[in-house]
Design a protein around this motif. Structure first.
Motif, short mmCIF file in Angstrom:
data_model
loop_
_atom_site.label_atom_id
_atom_site.label_comp_id
_atom_site.label_asym_id
_atom_site.label_seq_id
_atom_site.Cartn_x
_atom_site.Cartn_y
_atom_site.Cartn_z
N ARG A 32 0.83 -1.20 0.00
CA ARG A 32 0.00 0.00 0.00
C ARG A 32 0.87 1.26 0.00
O ARG A 32 0.51 2.27 -0.61
N ASP A 33 2.02 1.19 0.65
CA ASP A 33 2.94 2.32 0.70
C ASP A 33 3.87 2.37 -0.51
O ASP A 33 4.82 3.15 -0.53
N LYS A 34 3.60 1.51 -1.52
CA LYS A 34 4.45 1.43 -2.71
C LYS A 34 5.90 1.13 -2.34
O LYS A 34 6.84 1.65 -2.94
N ALA A 35 6.07 0.25 -1.36
CA ALA A 35 7.40 -0.09 -0.88
C ALA A 35 7.81 -1.51 -1.27
O ALA A 35 8.82 -2.00 -0.79
N LEU A 36 7.02 -2.16 -2.12
CA LEU A 36 7.35 -3.50 -2.59
C LEU A 36 7.18 -3.57 -4.10
O LEU A 36 6.25 -2.95 -4.65
N PRO A 37 8.05 -4.33 -4.77
CA PRO A 37 7.81 -4.58 -6.19
C PRO A 37 6.45 -5.28 -6.36
O PRO A 37 6.09 -6.14 -5.57
N GLY A 38 5.72 -4.90 -7.38
CA GLY A 38 4.40 -5.47 -7.59
C GLY A 38 3.37 -4.96 -6.60
O GLY A 38 2.35 -5.62 -6.34
N GLY A 39 3.61 -3.78 -6.05
CA GLY A 39 2.74 -3.23 -5.02
C GLY A 39 1.31 -3.02 -5.49
O GLY A 39 0.37 -3.15 -4.70
N ALA A 40 1.12 -2.68 -6.76
CA ALA A 40 -0.23 -2.45 -7.27
C ALA A 40 -1.09 -3.70 -7.16
O ALA A 40 -2.30 -3.62 -6.93
N LEU A 41 -0.45 -4.87 -7.29
CA LEU A 41 -1.18 -6.13 -7.18
C LEU A 41 -1.27 -6.59 -5.72
O LEU A 41 -2.35 -6.94 -5.22
N LEU A 42 -0.13 -6.56 -5.02
CA LEU A 42 -0.09 -7.04 -3.64
C LEU A 42 -0.89 -6.14 -2.70
O LEU A 42 -1.29 -6.57 -1.63
N GLY A 43 -1.13 -4.89 -3.10
CA GLY A 43 -1.88 -3.97 -2.26
C GLY A 43 -3.37 -4.00 -2.48
O GLY A 43 -4.10 -3.23 -1.85
N LYS A 44 -3.86 -4.89 -3.33
CA LYS A 44 -5.30 -4.98 -3.57
C LYS A 44 -6.01 -5.74 -2.46
O LYS A 44 -5.47 -6.67 -1.86
N LEU A 45 -7.25 -5.35 -2.20
CA LEU A 45 -8.15 -6.09 -1.33
C LEU A 45 -9.31 -6.60 -2.17
O LEU A 45 -9.78 -5.90 -3.06
N SER A 46 -9.76 -7.81 -1.87
CA SER A 46 -10.83 -8.38 -2.69
C SER A 46 -11.82 -9.14 -1.83
O SER A 46 -11.54 -9.49 -0.69
N GLY A 47 -13.00 -9.37 -2.40
CA GLY A 47 -14.05 -10.08 -1.70
C GLY A 47 -14.80 -9.18 -0.74
O GLY A 47 -14.38 -8.06 -0.43
N ARG A 48 -15.93 -9.68 -0.26
CA ARG A 48 -16.75 -8.90 0.65
C ARG A 48 -16.01 -8.57 1.94
O ARG A 48 -16.20 -7.51 2.54
#
Length: 499
Positions: free
Chosen positions: A337-353
């Motif tokens: 979420r802090d853009k501190a990891l490669p692939g952050g756009a994917l790893l920072g997603k939340l999904s499901g109810r």
């Protein structure tokens, strides 16, 4: 002021850096009871006892029991500081977020790096440790290495599925595990102490011939002190899901303190009962009896209790593995979420109810599955050592950061939990963790292979270099090292304190 201050911190530090894909916030699924249960499952008295008991008694004799209260007291000071930080910043990722807010994003990133590796290796250790117990329950007492590894992957699949579902499924399993933990620790401990004690109380002052007096304290006793740290880590799991907890400023300090205090007492109770009920102490001290817990339980309760005990162990190890995966996935998500990891756009997603960080959970599963197939008997011991070290190091960094900020008088913790005693707690915690880190990395001639004796230092060096290079890439020279709000973390904290 404290609750408003904590709420303000959450509002400020959870604002995403852009509108996509990090705009969604975690769903609040936990209350005080479920947060406590999550921390308790991660701590897991069953796991703590069964992982370190044989190592401790062989290294320092029955008197190794005194290492349990010593380590517990030291960790309670650490936990007290964590309770204060959690009331100030109830954020996802716990130690990562606290370090970031105290010092800055580079410091937070390095803390998160140590924490993520410590937790990921703990997942591997727990899956590999649970496998023989499940196979033993089905009559396979000498499984092949590949069989153990494949069963461990099965545990990882089941644990990951529970974490992906989250919500009620996760909480229900944690409550079931809590019940099994209570039966296995309180029930067995009391039964052994009252009905099956075969050794006198004087045995707990016996070093088992390893050494005497001061030589025992500075020699054999230090090894179980290092390993027993594994029995008292994981209590911060509920703080790692801080943004998913209702009334987190008040609930989290209670959850982490209750989990460590209650779990610690159960560990000591069960360990004392086991030592006093060992039927053949010389066989244990000589290493002839390699599984003194199983031998003791079978002698006391009969062979019929063997499979029941194995099933309880499977539940305990599995629930702890699930809780650890919950904590590490939130740390990964918070960094993304802090853009501190490669692939952050994917790893920072939340999904499901339920708003689950499913991509982060999936990453922990993939990495753990790969590492499982390196878990030979010798490497397993190294994984246990480094998992403990990763936890302790990640605990150390935010506490040192807090001590630094307090020395500079650049932080105001008025109104936070435990503010009256935070100075004493921080000072003792720094001294304790410094001593424990030295104890953990100190090379000992315990194994026949030199690389195992120096393994923690070697792995720390390798992962430290990799982490440093990644940190340099994430935060290149001249780039602003900001907190999650887009402002330098120290400035954000100072502004909040002024407010």
């Amino acid at each position: 002021m404290g609750d408003n201050q904590g709420a303000h911190a959450v509002t400020e530090t959870t604002v995403p850096l852009d509108d996509s894909p990090l705009t969604r916030q975690p769903v609040k699924e936990f209350g005080l009871r479920s947060a406590f249960a999550l921390s308790f499952a991660d701590l897991s008295p069953i796991v703590g006892i069964y992982t370190v008991f044989a190592i401790g008694i062989v290294a320092a004799g029955p008197a190794f029991l005194w290492a349990f209260p010593l380590v517990l007291v030291g960790q309670l000071f650490v936990c007290g500081v964590f309770g204060n930080l959690a009331s100030r910043w109830p954020l996802q990722g716990s130690v990562y977020a606290w370090s970031r807010e105290l010092i800055g994003r580079r410091f937070g990133w390095l803390t998160g790096w140590a924490y993520m590796w410590g937790l990921t290796l703990a997942i591997v250790v727990l899956a590999l440790a649970a496998s023989p117990y499940l196979l033993g329950a089905f009559g396979d007492n000498a499984p092949a290495q590949l069989t153990t590894e494949l069963v461990a992957v099965g545990f990882l699949v089941c644990g990951t599925a529970v974490n992906l579902l989250g919500g009620r499924t996760l909480k229900t399993l944690i409550y079931v595990a809590l019940a099994c933990e209570l039966v296995a620790s309180i029930g067995i401990g009391i039964a052994l102490l009252i009905f099956d004690r075969v050794n006198s109380l004087s045995v707990i002052f016996n070093g088992g011939g390893t050494a005497h007096g001061a030589h025992w304290l500075i020699g054999p006793f230090l090894l179980p002190v290092a390993y027993i740290a594994y029995s008292f880590i994981g209590f911060e799991a509920s703080a790692s899901v801080g943004e998913e907890v209702h009334d987190a400023n008040r609930a989290l300090p209670k959850a982490v303190m209750y989990a460590l205090a209650f779990g610690g007492v159960l560990v000591i109770l069960a360990a004392a009962g086991l030592v006093l009920a060992i039927p053949d102490m010389p066989a244990v001290l000589s290493g002839k009896d390699t599984n003194p817990i199983a031998t003791t339980l079978e002698h006391s309760f009969g062979s019929a209790a063997g499979r029941v005990t194995l099933v309880m162990l499977v539940v305990g190890f599995t629930s702890s593995m699930i809780a650890v995966q919950t904590a590490v996935s939130r740390a990964i998500w918070a960094s993304a979420r802090d853009k501190a990891l490669p692939g952050g756009a994917l790893l920072g997603k939340l999904s499901g109810r339920e708003g689950m960080p499913r991509y982060a959970i999936g990453l922990t599963f993939v990495v753990a599955c790969v590492l499982v197939f390196f878990g030979t008997t010798k490497v397993f011991a190294l994984l246990v050592s480094f998992a403990s070290f990763g936890f302790i190091l990640s605990y150390y960094m935010p506490i040192v950061g807090l001590a630094y900020r307090r020395l500079r008088r650049s932080i105001d913790l008025s109104g936070t939990w435990g503010e009256r005693w935070i100075g004493i707690m921080t000072g003792v915690a720094v001294v304790w963790l410094t001593a424990e880190i030295v104890n953990l990395v100190w090379p000992r001639a315990v194994y026949s292979d030199w690389y195992l004796n120096w393994g923690v230092l070697i792995m720390t060096g390798v992962l430290g270099i990799i982490g440093g290079l990644l940190c340099w890439r994430v935060f290149p020279g001249g780039a602003p090292v900001t907190s999650g709000t887009g402002a330098p973390a120290a400035e954000v904290t100072a502004a909040e304190d002024a407010a």
